[in-house]
Design an enzyme around this catalytic site. Structure first.
Site, short mmCIF file in Angstrom:
data_model
loop_
_atom_site.label_atom_id
_atom_site.label_comp_id
_atom_site.label_asym_id
_atom_site.label_seq_id
_atom_site.Cartn_x
_atom_site.Cartn_y
_atom_site.Cartn_z
N TYR A 114 38.81 21.93 15.53
CA TYR A 114 39.36 21.49 14.24
C TYR A 114 38.29 20.80 13.39
O TYR A 114 38.51 20.54 12.21
CB TYR A 114 40.52 20.51 14.44
N HIS A 131 42.00 25.35 24.92
CA HIS A 131 42.58 25.69 23.62
C HIS A 131 43.16 27.11 23.60
O HIS A 131 44.30 27.32 23.16
CB HIS A 131 41.54 25.53 22.51
#
Length: 264
Positions: A38, A96
């Site tokens: 992110y 992830h």
């Protein structure tokens, strides 16, 4: 793990992220979710450090990117995340995506080492199908604590719910995109339940997840949306409401990259 939190996907602008996380913590949020990918871990860490909330009162989760999932890369990635976040340990660290360097035993052995060292408290996976989660639970030396997936009334993840609820599995589900990035507002059943409770369809979607025992981490930046999501905790659905939402037949996946495991 608090059953409601703040997602920070697409909060790449430093000041916006610091402000959003700070607002959320001031409102009462105590679960913050970020990721290496992110590109905002520094902002998230600074917001936590600058807030009046003690670090130990914040459940902090981040994720290792797919290209850092071999054993050594996991260890390095985790240390770099700690540095960017400015913390000594993480409450939860996720795989992830189970792509690129992901190899179940090699990757999860590294996560187990981080847990043994006290670097992380819990091991998580994200975007895992039932088959991949079953494999992870089987090969991991330590318990898999959570699987973070897209989940909302248009993507109820029924099969995953059933699998995770088994006594010998016992994995928490964490829902990203829990309001389908706003698409739930167009669903008749959710509008009807929302009107009944003097709420919004988005709040009803979040309340429905809570009724399922699922932790929701909606992303929001404005004070209005942060508060709207937070106030969903006051929406109490009855069995009739849940049944009406469960009966929604439309299916819509918001996050659907070609390399996702369900597309293989």
């Amino acid at each position: 793990m608090p059953m409601f939190g703040l997602g920070t996907y697409q909060m790449e602008e430093y000041d916006e992220c610091v402000e959003a996380v700070g607002r959320a913590l001031g409102m009462g949020y105590r679960h913050v979710d970020t990721a290496e990918g992110y590109h905002n871990e520094e902002a998230v860490g600074d917001a936590i450090a600058e807030s009046d909330v003690d670090r130990e009162d914040v459940f902090l989760a981040t994720k290792v990117s797919p290209d850092n999932l071999d054993f050594d890369h996991v260890l390095t990635s985790a240390e770099e995340s700690l540095d960017r976040l400015g913390v000594e340990s993480l409450d939860l660290l996720y795989v992830h995506w189970p792509t690129d360097e992901y190899e179940a035993e090699d990757t999860l052995d590294a996560f187990a080492e981080l847990r043994e060292e006290g670097t992380i408290d819990e091991i998580g996976v994200s975007n895992f199908t039932v088959d991949l989660l079953e494999e992870a639970v089987e090969v991991s030396d330590d318990p898999v604590f959570a699987n973070q997936v897209e989940m909302h009334p248009l993507l109820p993840q029924t099969e995953l719910q059933q699998f995770c609820a088994q006594d010998d599995v016992d994995v928490e589900l964490v829902a990203y995109s829990p309001i389908a990035r706003g698409d739930v507002s167009d669903v008749d059943a959710l509008q009807e339940v929302a009107e009944k409770h003097d709420a919004t369809p988005q709040q009803v979607s979040l309340a429905w997840l809570r009724e399922k025992g699922v932790t929701a981490i909606p992303k929001a930046t404005s004070e209005e949306h942060l508060r709207e999501n937070w106030l969903s905790l006051g929406v109490e659905l009855d069995d009739e409401d849940v049944e009406k939402i469960d009966a929604i037949e439309e299916r819509r996946r918001i996050v659907d990259p070609d390399e996702a495991p369900w597309n293989q």
